[in-house]
Write a protein that holds these residues in place. Structure first.
Motif, PDB file in Angstrom:
ATOM      1  N   TYR A   9       1.112  -1.072   0.273  1.00 20.10           N
ATOM      2  CA  TYR A   9      -0.058   0.021  -0.383  1.00 20.10           C
ATOM      3  C   TYR A   9       1.153   1.158  -0.319  1.00 20.10           C
ATOM      4  O   TYR A   9       0.634   2.213  -0.705  1.00 20.10           O
ATOM      5  CB  TYR A   9      -1.021  -0.033   1.510  1.00 20.10           C
ATOM      6  CG  TYR A   9      -2.191  -0.840   1.418  1.00 20.10           C
ATOM      7  CD1 TYR A   9      -2.502  -1.229  -0.119  1.00 20.10           C
ATOM      8  CD2 TYR A   9      -2.351  -1.839   2.416  1.00 20.10           C
ATOM      9  CE1 TYR A   9      -3.802  -1.830   0.407  1.00 20.10           C
ATOM     10  CE2 TYR A   9      -3.254  -2.542   2.256  1.00 20.10           C
ATOM     11  CZ  TYR A   9      -3.748  -2.646   1.388  1.00 20.10           C
ATOM     12  OH  TYR A   9      -4.694  -4.111   1.007  1.00 20.10           O
ATOM     13  N   ASN A  11       4.131   1.168  -0.671  1.00 15.90           N
ATOM     14  CA  ASN A  11       4.678   1.816  -2.515  1.00 15.90           C
ATOM     15  C   ASN A  11       3.534   2.501  -3.065  1.00 15.90           C
ATOM     16  O   ASN A  11       3.935   3.110  -4.567  1.00 15.90           O
ATOM     17  CB  ASN A  11       5.594   0.509  -2.635  1.00 15.90           C
ATOM     18  CG  ASN A  11       6.331  -0.024  -2.088  1.00 15.90           C
ATOM     19  OD1 ASN A  11       6.742   0.357  -1.346  1.00 15.90           O
ATOM     20  ND2 ASN A  11       6.739  -1.256  -2.128  1.00 15.90           N
ATOM     21  N   LYS A  12       2.220   1.645  -3.241  1.00 22.03           N
ATOM     22  CA  LYS A  12       0.987   2.233  -4.466  1.00 22.03           C
ATOM     23  C   LYS A  12       0.730   3.740  -4.036  1.00 22.03           C
ATOM     24  O   LYS A  12       0.689   4.023  -5.139  1.00 22.03           O
ATOM     25  CB  LYS A  12       0.103   1.471  -3.947  1.00 22.03           C
ATOM     26  CG  LYS A  12      -0.593   1.770  -5.317  1.00 22.03           C
ATOM     27  CD  LYS A  12      -2.559   0.947  -5.448  1.00 22.03           C
ATOM     28  CE  LYS A  12      -3.384   0.924  -6.205  1.00 22.03           C
ATOM     29  NZ  LYS A  12      -3.651   0.451  -6.602  1.00 22.03           N
ATOM     30  N   ILE A  13       0.567   4.316  -2.666  1.00 24.16           N
ATOM     31  CA  ILE A  13       0.940   5.592  -2.721  1.00 24.16           C
ATOM     32  C   ILE A  13       1.965   6.077  -3.007  1.00 24.16           C
ATOM     33  O   ILE A  13       1.824   7.661  -4.201  1.00 24.16           O
ATOM     34  CB  ILE A  13       0.427   5.721  -0.989  1.00 24.16           C
ATOM     35  CG1 ILE A  13      -0.980   5.214  -0.809  1.00 24.16           C
ATOM     36  CG2 ILE A  13       0.929   7.348  -0.717  1.00 24.16           C
ATOM     37  CD1 ILE A  13      -1.651   5.100   0.686  1.00 24.16           C
ATOM     38  N   GLU A  14       2.770   6.406  -2.709  1.00 24.67           N
ATOM     39  CA  GLU A  14       3.845   6.622  -3.764  1.00 24.67           C
ATOM     40  C   GLU A  14       4.215   6.680  -4.848  1.00 24.67           C
ATOM     41  O   GLU A  14       4.483   7.744  -5.263  1.00 24.67           O
ATOM     42  CB  GLU A  14       5.871   6.228  -2.973  1.00 24.67           C
ATOM     43  CG  GLU A  14       5.938   6.514  -1.141  1.00 24.67           C
ATOM     44  CD  GLU A  14       7.209   5.784  -0.921  1.00 24.67           C
ATOM     45  OE1 GLU A  14       7.299   4.918  -1.743  1.00 24.67           O
ATOM     46  OE2 GLU A  14       7.326   5.598   0.430  1.00 24.67           O
ATOM     47  N   ALA A  15       3.750   5.853  -5.816  1.00 28.92           N
ATOM     48  CA  ALA A  15       4.089   5.552  -7.137  1.00 28.92           C
ATOM     49  C   ALA A  15       2.684   6.729  -7.641  1.00 28.92           C
ATOM     50  O   ALA A  15       3.012   7.262  -8.815  1.00 28.92           O
ATOM     51  CB  ALA A  15       3.754   3.973  -7.755  1.00 28.92           C
ATOM     52  N   GLU A  16       1.685   6.547  -6.855  1.00 31.63           N
ATOM     53  CA  GLU A  16      -0.163   7.234  -7.910  1.00 31.63           C
ATOM     54  C   GLU A  16       0.187   9.024  -6.896  1.00 31.63           C
ATOM     55  O   GLU A  16      -0.513   9.237  -7.650  1.00 31.63           O
ATOM     56  CB  GLU A  16      -0.501   5.977  -7.390  1.00 31.63           C
ATOM     57  CG  GLU A  16      -0.421   4.938  -8.656  1.00 31.63           C
ATOM     58  CD  GLU A  16      -2.153   4.076  -7.816  1.00 31.63           C
ATOM     59  OE1 GLU A  16      -3.033   4.423  -7.362  1.00 31.63           O
ATOM     60  OE2 GLU A  16      -2.116   2.605  -8.167  1.00 31.63           O
ATOM     61  N   MET A  17       0.915   8.594  -6.183  1.00 32.28           N
ATOM     62  CA  MET A  17       0.389  10.298  -5.463  1.00 32.28           C
ATOM     63  C   MET A  17       1.865  10.130  -4.874  1.00 32.28           C
ATOM     64  O   MET A  17       2.282  10.704  -4.156  1.00 32.28           O
ATOM     65  CB  MET A  17      -0.215  10.035  -4.612  1.00 32.28           C
ATOM     66  CG  MET A  17      -2.012  10.048  -4.382  1.00 32.28           C
ATOM     67  SD  MET A  17      -2.844   9.399  -3.203  1.00 32.28           S
ATOM     68  CE  MET A  17      -2.971   7.801  -3.477  1.00 32.28           C
TER      69      MET A  17
END
Length: 88
Positions: A9, A11-17
């Motif tokens: 989660y 990593n996903k936040i860092e990548a998308e936002m």
């Protein structure tokens, strides 16, 4: 909840936002959780009162929490002592 800190989660936040920076609170931090102040003020208000029925208690809680009758001391600090919350 521990799943909030799962690496996938984060990593996903860092990548998308990329403009979002996550800060995690300590495990128990009542000073940052405003509902603790609301509940403490509510319990303080109804403590040592005798109610004739559950309906009377429910009515008072409704008045306090939904109708604006509760006065909350926002400046107070809370400390955790085991299972007890103490205001200072």
């Amino acid at each position: 909840a521990s799943f909030h800190k799962r690496e996938e989660y984060i990593n996903k936040i860092e990548a998308e936002m990329p403009n979002i920076h996550l800060e995690f609170l300590p495990e128990y931090s009542p000073d940052y959780n405003l509902i603790e102040l609301v509940w403490h003020s509510t319990k303080e208000y109804i403590a040592n009162r005798l109610f004739k029925s559950i309906e009377d208690l429910e009515y008072l809680l409704h008045q306090l929490l939904n109708e604006g009758a509760l006065i909350i001391k926002w400046g107070r600090k809370l400390k955790n002592k085991g299972d007890t919350i103490i205001t200072i």
